[in-house]
Write a protein that holds these residues in place. Structure first.
Motif, mmCIF file in Angstrom:
data_model
loop_
_atom_site.group_PDB
_atom_site.id
_atom_site.type_symbol
_atom_site.label_atom_id
_atom_site.label_comp_id
_atom_site.label_asym_id
_atom_site.label_seq_id
_atom_site.Cartn_x
_atom_site.Cartn_y
_atom_site.Cartn_z
ATOM 1 N N LYS A 188 0.457 -0.796 -0.043
ATOM 2 C CA LYS A 188 -0.107 -0.091 0.172
ATOM 3 C C LYS A 188 1.167 1.250 -0.496
ATOM 4 N N CYS A 189 2.140 1.199 0.482
ATOM 5 C CA CYS A 189 2.701 2.146 0.688
ATOM 6 C C CYS A 189 4.201 1.840 -0.413
ATOM 7 N N GLU A 208 -1.374 3.134 -2.396
ATOM 8 C CA GLU A 208 -2.238 3.989 -2.270
ATOM 9 C C GLU A 208 -1.431 5.515 -1.724
ATOM 10 N N ARG A 209 -0.021 5.048 -1.357
ATOM 11 C CA ARG A 209 0.337 6.646 -0.955
ATOM 12 C C ARG A 209 2.097 6.141 -1.578
ATOM 13 N N ASN A 213 -5.916 1.399 -10.069
ATOM 14 C CA ASN A 213 -5.820 2.205 -8.802
ATOM 15 C C ASN A 213 -6.343 3.193 -8.772
ATOM 16 N N ARG A 214 -6.533 3.599 -7.512
ATOM 17 C CA ARG A 214 -7.728 4.409 -7.145
ATOM 18 C C ARG A 214 -7.307 5.870 -6.681
ATOM 19 N N MET A 215 -5.794 5.950 -6.673
ATOM 20 C CA MET A 215 -4.679 7.505 -6.064
ATOM 21 C C MET A 215 -4.171 7.842 -6.927
ATOM 22 N N PHE A 216 -3.722 7.076 -8.120
ATOM 23 C CA PHE A 216 -2.882 7.510 -9.020
ATOM 24 C C PHE A 216 -3.209 7.519 -10.287
ATOM 25 N N ASP A 223 -2.174 12.365 -9.513
ATOM 26 C CA ASP A 223 -3.003 12.175 -8.550
ATOM 27 C C ASP A 223 -4.621 11.468 -9.569
ATOM 28 N N VAL A 224 -5.290 10.994 -8.731
ATOM 29 C CA VAL A 224 -6.063 10.507 -10.138
ATOM 30 C C VAL A 224 -6.809 10.553 -10.443
ATOM 31 N N THR A 225 -6.708 12.788 -10.228
ATOM 32 C CA THR A 225 -7.886 13.110 -10.881
ATOM 33 C C THR A 225 -7.547 13.731 -11.930
#
Length: 198
Positions: free
Chosen positions: A25-26, A47-48, A71-74, A83-85
């Motif tokens: 996750k990291c 995630e980070r 991937n929900r973050m990147f 970032d995911v946006t």
């Protein structure tokens, strides 16, 4: 840990989704350092980062970052990490020489161009509103071109934007854009380096 240096980068470093049955996750610091790889692939479980993304990928041979679907973050575009946006540029691989950031990006994160030694030019779109701390730290960038209004920079940290960059670095900006003037006049320097208005 780092791995042996080879004259030419090749192959892909795949960060595993699971280690000993537990999801990764990291991503810690210095994961890709002096490694003989051109691409690193981030799994969907991540995630980070333990610090800032550029501190994890400091190998001067790395030219591309990929992120697995789901991937929900990147996400990545043209090998750069966002970032995911897609609105925050997080990390530019160290061996990239020219970068044109796409319109729609609003923030450039802390240390995004850290250790980019082949870096020559960066074009920043009008959509960018905020520059993080130490954005171009320890890079070889020579030309930074802003296509829009002056971005906000961290209070008291303006000179850190170009920390440890070539003294010949020049910023270019539009003279009709907002936020550049100081006491009504266009300045000759910005963040401690010369600026040219066109």
């Amino acid at each position: 840990r780092g791995c042996a240096v080879s004259p030419k980068p090749r192959g892909v470093a795949v960060i595993p989704e699971y280690i000993d049955g537990k999801p990764v996750k990291c991503i810690g610091d210095n994961v890709i350092v002096n490694c003989d790889v051109a691409t690193v692939r981030i799994p969907k479980t991540v995630e980070r980062f333990s610090e800032r993304a550029p501190f994890s990928f400091t190998s001067y041979r790395l030219s591309r970052i990929e992120v697995d679907e789901g991937n929900r973050m990147f996400q990545t575009r043209d090998g750069l990490l966002y970032d995911v946006t897609g609105k925050v540029l997080l990390c530019v691989p160290p061996s990239v020489s020219d970068v044109e950031i796409p319109e729609g990006v609003t923030n450039i994160a802390d240390n995004a161009f850290d250790h980019c030694y082949p870096l020559e030019t960066v074009t920043i779109p009008a959509s960018v509103e905020v520059l993080g701390e130490w954005v171009f730290n320890m890079s070889s960038v020579k030309t930074v071109r802003f296509l829009g209004d002056a971005p906000r920079v961290p209070a008291g940290k303006a000179k850190g934007i170009y920390s440890m960059t070539p003294t010949a670095l020049t910023t270019h900006a539009r003279k009709d854009a907002k936020g550049w003037r100081v006491n009504g006049e266009l300045p000759t320097t910005w963040c401690g380096r010369p600026i040219i208005f066109e």
